[in-house]
Design a protein around this motif. Structure first.
Motif, mmCIF file in Angstrom:
data_model
loop_
_atom_site.group_PDB
_atom_site.id
_atom_site.type_symbol
_atom_site.label_atom_id
_atom_site.label_comp_id
_atom_site.label_asym_id
_atom_site.label_seq_id
_atom_site.Cartn_x
_atom_site.Cartn_y
_atom_site.Cartn_z
ATOM 1 N N PHE A 256 0.926 -1.260 -0.083
ATOM 2 C CA PHE A 256 0.015 0.104 -0.124
ATOM 3 C C PHE A 256 0.898 1.177 0.248
ATOM 4 N N TYR A 257 0.597 2.213 -0.695
ATOM 5 C CA TYR A 257 1.194 3.482 -0.794
ATOM 6 C C TYR A 257 0.383 4.824 -1.061
ATOM 7 N N VAL B 145 2.242 -6.374 -5.622
ATOM 8 C CA VAL B 145 0.925 -6.023 -6.005
ATOM 9 C C VAL B 145 0.809 -4.872 -5.326
ATOM 10 N N ASN B 146 0.930 -3.696 -6.076
ATOM 11 C CA ASN B 146 0.861 -2.214 -5.301
ATOM 12 C C ASN B 146 -0.770 -1.824 -5.165
ATOM 13 N N TYR C 181 0.627 0.444 -10.176
ATOM 14 C CA TYR C 181 -0.244 0.040 -9.516
ATOM 15 C C TYR C 181 -1.181 -1.165 -9.953
ATOM 16 N N ALA C 182 -1.498 -1.881 -9.166
ATOM 17 C CA ALA C 182 -2.706 -2.935 -9.579
ATOM 18 C C ALA C 182 -4.245 -2.415 -9.310
ATOM 19 N N ILE C 183 -4.202 -1.782 -8.282
ATOM 20 C CA ILE C 183 -5.613 -1.262 -8.034
ATOM 21 C C ILE C 183 -5.355 -0.148 -7.113
ATOM 22 N N MET C 184 -6.383 1.087 -7.456
ATOM 23 C CA MET C 184 -6.549 2.357 -6.763
ATOM 24 C C MET C 184 -7.619 2.454 -5.879
#
Length: 227
Positions: free
Chosen positions: A13-14, A148-149, A197-200
């Motif tokens: 997570f970021y 996975v970001n 990123y994979a998901i926002m």
């Protein structure tokens, strides 16, 4: 179930300060455990569970251990960060223990502040830090772990408002004016969106939507990643 993943996974997570990544990642980890995934929250434990002396010892020891066990990885990870600089000791020390965790046998890691956040932290003081350094860190690990970001998106205005509500005095934004802080946040937002990123997750709203956001992340992970 978590011990039978086809490939070890790190969920990273970021986002901008105050975006809620720690809270969201912790809720996601709890939800994954309820469906029998064995989750290790390495960074959350270091920053929110361990005492300050233990935290410092762990980071320093991990830096030394990384240098001894993986000297090539150490050199690549520290590339571009001047030795004995403020960034080296304040920010680079946040990377080695994460690299070692990624190289561990744990099948499923959840980082509330992982590699992406380390790059953002260094970029606060040095705008030359960019996606290239992130790519170098990931490639240097040379592990089979899938990264996975999860980008927890918050606009700079909301981020600054949340920072100013804090009273712990631990943010570097506490010591700069709103004008300079906003300039930094805009720059960091641009870097956030340049990282892969994979998901926002849009977290500009109140915490009322936190559970729903966590459910959406878990649903995505179970369908697309954790198989």
């Amino acid at each position: 179930m978590g011990n039978h993943l086809k490939q070890p996974v790190c969920i990273d997570f970021y986002g901008l300060p105050g975006c809620g990544k720690s809270t969201l990642s912790h809720v996601v980890a709890k939800k994954l455990r309820t469906v029998d995934f064995d989750v290790e929250e390495t960074t959350y434990n270091v920053d929110h569970v361990y005492s300050t002396p233990y935290r410092i010892i762990k980071k320093v020891f991990s830096t030394i251990l990384l240098l001894i066990r993986y000297p090539n990885v150490f050199r690549r990870v520290s590339k571009g960060v001047p030795f004995f600089s403020k960034d080296y000791f304040h920010h680079f020390l946040n990377i080695p223990y994460k690299v070692l965790a990624a190289k561990s046998s744990k099948a499923l890691l959840v980082f509330d502040e992982g590699f992406c956040q380390s790059i953002l932290s260094m970029a606060f003081s040095d705008e030359k830090i960019s996606y290239n350094h992130y790519h170098s860190v990931i490639m240097a690990m040379a592990c089979n772990r899938r990264m996975v970001n999860v980008y927890v998106k918050t606009n700079p205005q909301t981020s600054l408002a949340r920072i100013r509500k804090r009273s712990d005095g631990q943010s570097r934004f506490d010591y700069i004016s709103d004008v300079i802080a906003m300039e930094k946040l805009v720059q960091l937002e641009s870097l956030c969106e340049s990282l892969p990123y994979a998901i926002m997750v849009d977290n500009n709203n109140s915490k009322d939507s936190l559970d729903e956001e966590a459910n959406n992340v878990v649903e995505y992970l179970r369908k697309m990643v954790l198989q």
